[in-house]
Design a protein around this motif. Sequence first.
Motif, PDB file in Angstrom:
ATOM      1  N   TRP A   1       0.824  -1.203   0.000  1.00  0.00           N
ATOM      2  CA  TRP A   1       0.000   0.000   0.000  1.00  0.00           C
ATOM      3  C   TRP A   1       0.857   1.251   0.000  1.00  0.00           C
ATOM      4  N   LYS A   2       0.287   2.330  -0.520  1.00  0.00           N
ATOM      5  CA  LYS A   2       0.963   3.616  -0.468  1.00  0.00           C
ATOM      6  C   LYS A   2       0.955   4.130   0.975  1.00  0.00           C
ATOM      7  N   PRO A   3       1.989   4.880   1.368  1.00  0.00           N
ATOM      8  CA  PRO A   3       2.035   5.422   2.727  1.00  0.00           C
ATOM      9  C   PRO A   3       0.800   6.248   3.081  1.00  0.00           C
ATOM     10  N   ALA A   4       0.269   6.991   2.114  1.00  0.00           N
ATOM     11  CA  ALA A   4      -0.919   7.808   2.387  1.00  0.00           C
ATOM     12  C   ALA A   4      -2.117   6.937   2.737  1.00  0.00           C
ATOM     13  N   THR A   5      -2.223   5.768   2.112  1.00  0.00           N
ATOM     14  CA  THR A   5      -3.314   4.845   2.424  1.00  0.00           C
ATOM     15  C   THR A   5      -3.158   4.297   3.833  1.00  0.00           C
ATOM     16  N   LEU A   6      -1.939   3.921   4.190  1.00  0.00           N
ATOM     17  CA  LEU A   6      -1.682   3.446   5.551  1.00  0.00           C
ATOM     18  C   LEU A   6      -2.033   4.511   6.576  1.00  0.00           C
ATOM     19  N   ARG A   7      -1.642   5.741   6.305  1.00  0.00           N
ATOM     20  CA  ARG A   7      -1.937   6.836   7.238  1.00  0.00           C
ATOM     21  C   ARG A   7      -3.441   7.034   7.383  1.00  0.00           C
ATOM     22  N   SER A   8      -4.176   6.892   6.278  1.00  0.00           N
ATOM     23  CA  SER A   8      -5.620   7.047   6.325  1.00  0.00           C
ATOM     24  C   SER A   8      -6.258   5.952   7.182  1.00  0.00           C
ATOM     25  N   TYR A   9      -5.790   4.711   7.026  1.00  0.00           N
ATOM     26  CA  TYR A   9      -6.312   3.613   7.852  1.00  0.00           C
ATOM     27  C   TYR A   9      -6.015   3.862   9.328  1.00  0.00           C
ATOM     28  N   ARG A  10      -4.805   4.306   9.615  1.00  0.00           N
ATOM     29  CA  ARG A  10      -4.456   4.577  11.010  1.00  0.00           C
ATOM     30  C   ARG A  10      -5.344   5.674  11.577  1.00  0.00           C
ATOM     31  N   ALA A  11      -5.614   6.703  10.784  1.00  0.00           N
ATOM     32  CA  ALA A  11      -6.479   7.786  11.243  1.00  0.00           C
ATOM     33  C   ALA A  11      -7.883   7.265  11.538  1.00  0.00           C
ATOM     34  N   SER A  12      -8.383   6.353  10.706  1.00  0.00           N
ATOM     35  CA  SER A  12      -9.711   5.776  10.930  1.00  0.00           C
ATOM     36  C   SER A  12      -9.739   4.973  12.225  1.00  0.00           C
ATOM     37  N   LEU A  13      -8.692   4.180  12.453  1.00  0.00           N
ATOM     38  CA  LEU A  13      -8.626   3.390  13.679  1.00  0.00           C
ATOM     39  C   LEU A  13      -8.535   4.279  14.911  1.00  0.00           C
ATOM     40  N   ARG A  14      -7.743   5.331  14.834  1.00  0.00           N
ATOM     41  CA  ARG A  14      -7.637   6.247  15.978  1.00  0.00           C
ATOM     42  C   ARG A  14      -8.975   6.917  16.266  1.00  0.00           C
ATOM     43  N   ALA A  15      -9.701   7.303  15.210  1.00  0.00           N
ATOM     44  CA  ALA A  15     -10.999   7.941  15.397  1.00  0.00           C
ATOM     45  C   ALA A  15     -12.008   6.957  15.984  1.00  0.00           C
ATOM     46  N   PHE A  16     -11.992   5.731  15.477  1.00  0.00           N
ATOM     47  CA  PHE A  16     -12.942   4.730  15.967  1.00  0.00           C
ATOM     48  C   PHE A  16     -12.709   4.426  17.443  1.00  0.00           C
ATOM     49  N   TYR A  17     -11.460   4.205  17.811  1.00  0.00           N
ATOM     50  CA  TYR A  17     -11.193   3.843  19.201  1.00  0.00           C
ATOM     51  C   TYR A  17     -11.309   5.031  20.150  1.00  0.00           C
ATOM     52  N   ALA A  18     -11.142   6.237  19.655  1.00  0.00           N
ATOM     53  CA  ALA A  18     -11.422   7.412  20.487  1.00  0.00           C
ATOM     54  C   ALA A  18     -12.902   7.447  20.840  1.00  0.00           C
ATOM     55  N   TRP A  19     -13.754   7.125  19.842  1.00  0.00           N
ATOM     56  CA  TRP A  19     -15.200   7.038  20.098  1.00  0.00           C
ATOM     57  C   TRP A  19     -15.501   5.892  21.050  1.00  0.00           C
ATOM     58  N   ALA A  20     -14.891   4.734  20.809  1.00  0.00           N
ATOM     59  CA  ALA A  20     -15.150   3.567  21.656  1.00  0.00           C
ATOM     60  C   ALA A  20     -14.768   3.843  23.105  1.00  0.00           C
TER      61      ALA A  20
END
Length: 289
Positions: free
Chosen positions: A62-81
């Motif tokens: 994967w491109k680094p930008a894609t990895l960063r986007s996935y990490r951002a999604s996980l951080r947002a999800f677990y912040a909500w959780a």
Amino acid sequence: MTITLTELARWEAWMRAANRSEETIRLRTYHVRRVMTDLGIDPWSATPEDLVRFLSAKSTGWKPATLRSYRASLRAFYAWAQATGHRQDNPAALTPAVNVPRSLPRPLPETILTEALRAADVRVRLMLLLSSVCGLRRGELARLRREDVVEDLDETGARRHVLLVRGKGGKERMVPVPTSIAGPILRGPAGYVFTSEAWGMAGRPLTPAHIGRLVSAALPDGWTCHTLRHRCATVALEITKDLRAVQELLGHAKPETTAIYTLVRVNRIRAAVAATSSMTPTVDYDEVA
């Protein structure tokens, strides 16, 4: 226990309350479901090591930008959780930041744009112009309505058309639009400018992804809606020399982001070197040696 549709719906409601766009909401929820499916675990028991394992496994393909986007999604999800009591911690907060090397902007060449405008149908031609001239994102194209074309007075008091553009996070900006682009929009029906032609979907707006596919299909391989914005930014900066104006045109929060979109042509860099060279004292290198 896996994440349920009800729990996802609650997270989606949370993101809407934070004024996230529908495109962002769809992307974030897709990312989380993809991670949990690939790992074969539920999100409530995932550890930082699990998430690092996923990101590490994808880092080679994967491109680094894609990895960063996935990490951002996980951080947002677990912040909500964590905020809603689903978890006591945020495992994604312990994952390493993804380094994304800066790449050169890729403005669509003028010759390709000219050929695409000649070959495209009326609807796609309008998409190409709105992106390459006015700098609209594909999501902004999807949200554009005929009623968003309004009149305004320029600095001379003359009436001009402008677009009311709704960008990321619901931020609005006013973008001047040439009559050649405003005219076709105003002659169209009220409501969304780009609507679906599918049966039973009359009047419904096209999705940003669909618009992106239509634009990409009108261009040679490797060129996208995003490269049209790069073209808009590069040409605008070359002519105006005003980075702040280009920043406002594109709807960027920071001028540093705008700088990433603008390609500095080699001839301008050559001129800069010529300028510094002309001011450099002449040295007889043979004599110095």
